[in-house]
Scaffold this active site. Sequence first.
Site, PDB file in Angstrom:
ATOM      1  N   GLU A 248       3.331   0.935  -6.784  1.00  0.00           N
ATOM      2  CA  GLU A 248       2.567  -0.154  -6.274  1.00  0.00           C
ATOM      3  C   GLU A 248       3.266  -0.828  -5.046  1.00  0.00           C
ATOM      4  OE1 GLU A 248       1.311  -2.498 -10.380  1.00  0.00           O
ATOM      5  OE2 GLU A 248       2.967  -2.911  -9.447  1.00  0.00           O
TER       6      GLU A 248
ATOM      7  N   ASP B 237      -0.645   2.438 -22.321  1.00  0.00           N
ATOM      8  CA  ASP B 237      -0.578   3.079 -23.585  1.00  0.00           C
ATOM      9  C   ASP B 237      -0.914   1.908 -24.576  1.00  0.00           C
ATOM     10  OD1 ASP B 237       2.325   1.748 -22.349  1.00  0.00           O
ATOM     11  OD2 ASP B 237       2.089   1.180 -24.472  1.00  0.00           O
TER      12      ASP B 237
END
Length: 253
Positions: A13, A217
Site C-alpha cells: 500500500e 480472512d
Amino acid sequence: MAVIGIMSALHEELAAVLAHMPDEQRVSVAGRDFWLGHWHGHAVVVVLSRIGKVAAATTATVLLERFRVDTLVFTGVAGGLGSDVRVGDVVVASGFVQHDMDASPLFPRHEVPLYGRAHFDAHADLSAQLAGASRRVLQEAERHLGHDTVDEFQLHAPEVHQGLVLSGDRFVSTGAESYALRQAWPAALAVEMEGAAVAQVCHDYAVPFAAVRTISDRADDTAHTDFNRFIREVASRYSLAILSQWLVGRQPG
Ligand code: ADE
C-alpha cells in the site's frame, strides 16, 4: 495548510501511494520512515504503521507531535467477524475496543484504565467520507482489480460495512477464538491489531481518526489460499483507490 496523516499497514500500500507522490521527502524518526509530500493537492505524511498496538501508537504519536497532522487515516487488512462480512469486503470502523485489555479486578474488564471507557469512536464525518469512497471503489471492483483477480478470489458483489472493530496483540486464527470474540461483542465486524491503539492516541490529541480495512480472512482456521497474493492484488489496490477517491473529493484545507 492542513496535513493528512496516512498510516498503511502494508508495504505494498505504501509503495503504491508513494508512486503517486512525485515530491515525496523521507524523514526518519524513531526508526520509522515518514514520507512527506502532496497527493491530489493535499499535504500528506505517509508511513508504515508497523504491527501491533504499541508500535502503531508510537507511529501515530510521531505523526501528531512531530508532523502536526490534523487528520489521521489508517488503511490495512482485518479478519472478518460479522456473519455477513466476507473476504474482499471493506469495513470502515465506527469505533474500536481493545479485546485483550483486562485490568480486572482493578477496573472493569476491557476498560482502558483511567479513561473510564473501553470504546473509542472513529470520527463520524471522516468515516462517512471514507465509506462513500469505499462504496464507489467497490462498485467498480473489476476495473480496479481486473476480471481474473475478481474471479479467482470470488469477489463478486463486495460490500462496505460500518461498525465496531476489535484490536488486540494477536493474529486471530482459530474458530474458537473468533467465536469467543463474537460472543463477547456480537456487534463486532472485524478484528485487527492496531486501530484501537491509534484511536486512543487520537482521542488524547483530539484529532479526527478513521480506519478502512479490507477483509483478508475470516479470523478462523480456514487459511486463505494465498494471503500475500491477496494483499498484493486486492487489499493494496483497494486501499490506493479508496484513498485516492477520498482525497479527490475533499477540499484541501
Ligand atoms: N489482520 C488481518 N487478519 C487478521 C486476523 N485474523 N487477526 C488479527 N489481525 C488481522
